[in-house]
Scaffold this active site. Structure first.
Site, PDB file in Angstrom:
ATOM      1  CB  VAL A 212       6.964  -2.582   2.259  1.00 53.65           C
ATOM      2  CG1 VAL A 212       6.188  -3.791   3.352  1.00 53.65           C
ATOM      3  CG2 VAL A 212       6.621  -1.176   2.992  1.00 53.65           C
TER       4      VAL A 212
ATOM      5  CB  ALA B  85      -0.983  -0.066   1.156  1.00 47.80           C
ATOM      6  CB  CYS B  86       3.646   2.373   2.041  1.00 47.94           C
ATOM      7  SG  CYS B  86       4.789   0.925   2.061  1.00 47.94           S
ATOM      8  CB  SER B  87       5.301   0.718  -3.037  1.00 51.16           C
ATOM      9  OG  SER B  87       4.216  -0.224  -3.222  1.00 51.16           O
TER      10      SER B  87
END
Length: 111
Positions: free
Chosen positions: A60, A49-51
Protein backbone atom coordinates in the site's frame (compact mmCIF):
# COMPACT_ATOMS: atom_id res chain seq x y z
CA UNK A 1 8.00 23.01 13.84
CA UNK A 2 6.51 20.30 16.03
CA UNK A 3 8.13 17.46 17.93
CA UNK A 4 9.62 15.94 14.77
CA UNK A 5 9.68 18.79 12.24
CA UNK A 6 10.62 16.59 9.26
CA UNK A 7 7.93 13.98 9.92
CA UNK A 8 5.74 13.32 6.88
CA UNK A 9 2.02 12.68 7.36
CA UNK A 10 0.93 10.67 4.34
CA UNK A 11 -2.17 11.85 2.49
CA UNK A 12 -2.80 14.51 5.12
CA UNK A 13 -5.01 16.52 2.74
CA UNK A 14 -7.14 13.57 1.62
CA UNK A 15 -10.27 12.21 3.20
CA UNK A 16 -9.23 9.47 5.64
CA UNK A 17 -10.08 7.92 8.99
CA UNK A 18 -10.10 10.62 11.67
CA UNK A 19 -8.32 8.46 14.26
CA UNK A 20 -5.56 6.98 12.08
CA UNK A 21 -2.44 8.52 10.56
CA UNK A 22 0.39 7.08 8.50
CA UNK A 23 3.57 8.97 9.40
CA UNK A 24 7.13 8.69 8.12
CA UNK A 25 10.10 9.63 10.25
CA UNK A 26 12.94 10.03 7.72
CA UNK A 27 16.05 8.08 8.67
CA UNK A 28 14.35 6.05 11.42
CA UNK A 29 13.56 2.35 11.02
CA UNK A 30 9.95 1.80 11.99
CA UNK A 31 10.60 -1.70 13.37
CA UNK A 32 13.27 -0.36 15.73
CA UNK A 33 11.07 2.60 16.68
CA UNK A 34 8.24 0.23 17.60
CA UNK A 35 10.47 -1.72 19.98
CA UNK A 36 11.64 1.43 21.78
CA UNK A 37 8.11 2.77 22.06
CA UNK A 38 6.68 -0.52 23.27
CA UNK A 39 9.19 -0.53 26.12
CA UNK A 40 7.77 2.86 27.12
CA UNK A 41 4.14 1.76 26.91
CA UNK A 42 3.33 3.38 23.55
CA UNK A 43 1.96 0.93 21.00
CA UNK A 44 1.80 1.83 17.33
CA UNK A 45 2.23 -0.23 14.16
CA UNK A 46 4.61 -0.29 11.23
CA UNK A 47 3.51 0.15 7.64
CA UNK A 48 -0.12 -0.26 6.68
CA UNK A 49 -2.79 -2.42 8.33
CA UNK A 50 -2.94 -4.85 5.43
CA UNK A 51 0.79 -5.58 5.70
CA UNK A 52 0.89 -6.43 9.41
CA UNK A 53 3.20 -9.33 10.17
CA UNK A 54 5.00 -9.22 6.83
CA UNK A 55 8.72 -8.60 6.48
CA UNK A 56 8.44 -6.85 3.11
CA UNK A 57 7.52 -3.17 2.87
CA UNK A 58 3.82 -2.49 2.62
CA UNK A 59 2.50 -2.72 -0.94
CA UNK A 60 0.00 0.00 0.00
CA UNK A 61 2.80 2.40 0.91
CA UNK A 62 4.77 1.63 -2.24
CA UNK A 63 1.55 2.03 -4.27
CA UNK A 64 1.20 5.62 -3.01
CA UNK A 65 4.70 6.31 -4.33
CA UNK A 66 6.99 5.62 -1.38
CA UNK A 67 10.34 3.97 -1.95
CA UNK A 68 11.15 0.77 -0.06
CA UNK A 69 13.24 2.80 2.39
CA UNK A 70 10.47 5.36 2.93
CA UNK A 71 7.96 2.56 3.52
CA UNK A 72 10.28 1.08 6.17
CA UNK A 73 10.38 4.50 7.88
CA UNK A 74 6.58 4.65 8.18
CA UNK A 75 4.38 3.94 11.18
CA UNK A 76 0.63 3.83 11.58
CA UNK A 77 -0.84 5.55 14.61
CA UNK A 78 -4.44 4.76 15.55
CA UNK A 79 -6.09 6.50 18.47
CA UNK A 80 -8.61 4.59 20.55
CA UNK A 81 -11.73 6.48 21.61
CA UNK A 82 -10.92 5.82 25.28
CA UNK A 83 -7.60 7.67 25.17
CA UNK A 84 -7.57 10.92 27.09
CA UNK A 85 -6.02 14.13 25.79
CA UNK A 86 -3.22 13.54 28.30
CA UNK A 87 -2.60 10.05 26.85
CA UNK A 88 -2.31 11.50 23.36
CA UNK A 89 0.07 14.25 24.47
CA UNK A 90 2.20 11.77 26.41
CA UNK A 91 2.33 9.45 23.38
CA UNK A 92 3.39 12.28 21.09
CA UNK A 93 6.12 13.36 23.51
CA UNK A 94 7.40 9.80 23.87
CA UNK A 95 7.43 9.31 20.08
CA UNK A 96 9.29 12.58 19.55
CA UNK A 97 11.87 11.74 22.22
CA UNK A 98 12.37 8.20 20.88
CA UNK A 99 12.87 9.42 17.30
CA UNK A 100 15.41 11.96 18.58
CA UNK A 101 17.19 9.32 20.68
CA UNK A 102 17.39 6.91 17.73
CA UNK A 103 18.75 9.57 15.42
CA UNK A 104 21.43 10.56 17.93
CA UNK A 105 22.42 6.93 18.55
CA UNK A 106 22.67 6.11 14.84
CA UNK A 107 19.86 3.50 14.69
CA UNK A 108 18.84 4.24 11.12
CA UNK A 109 17.56 2.74 7.93
CA UNK A 110 20.27 1.19 5.78
CA UNK A 111 20.42 3.02 2.46
Amino acid sequence: SGLVPDAVIHNRDLRRLPNTSSIRFPGVRSDELLIGLDLQGVRISAGAACSSGKNAPSHVLTAIGLTETEARETVRISLHHRLSDEDVVRGALVIGAQVDRMRRSGIRVAV
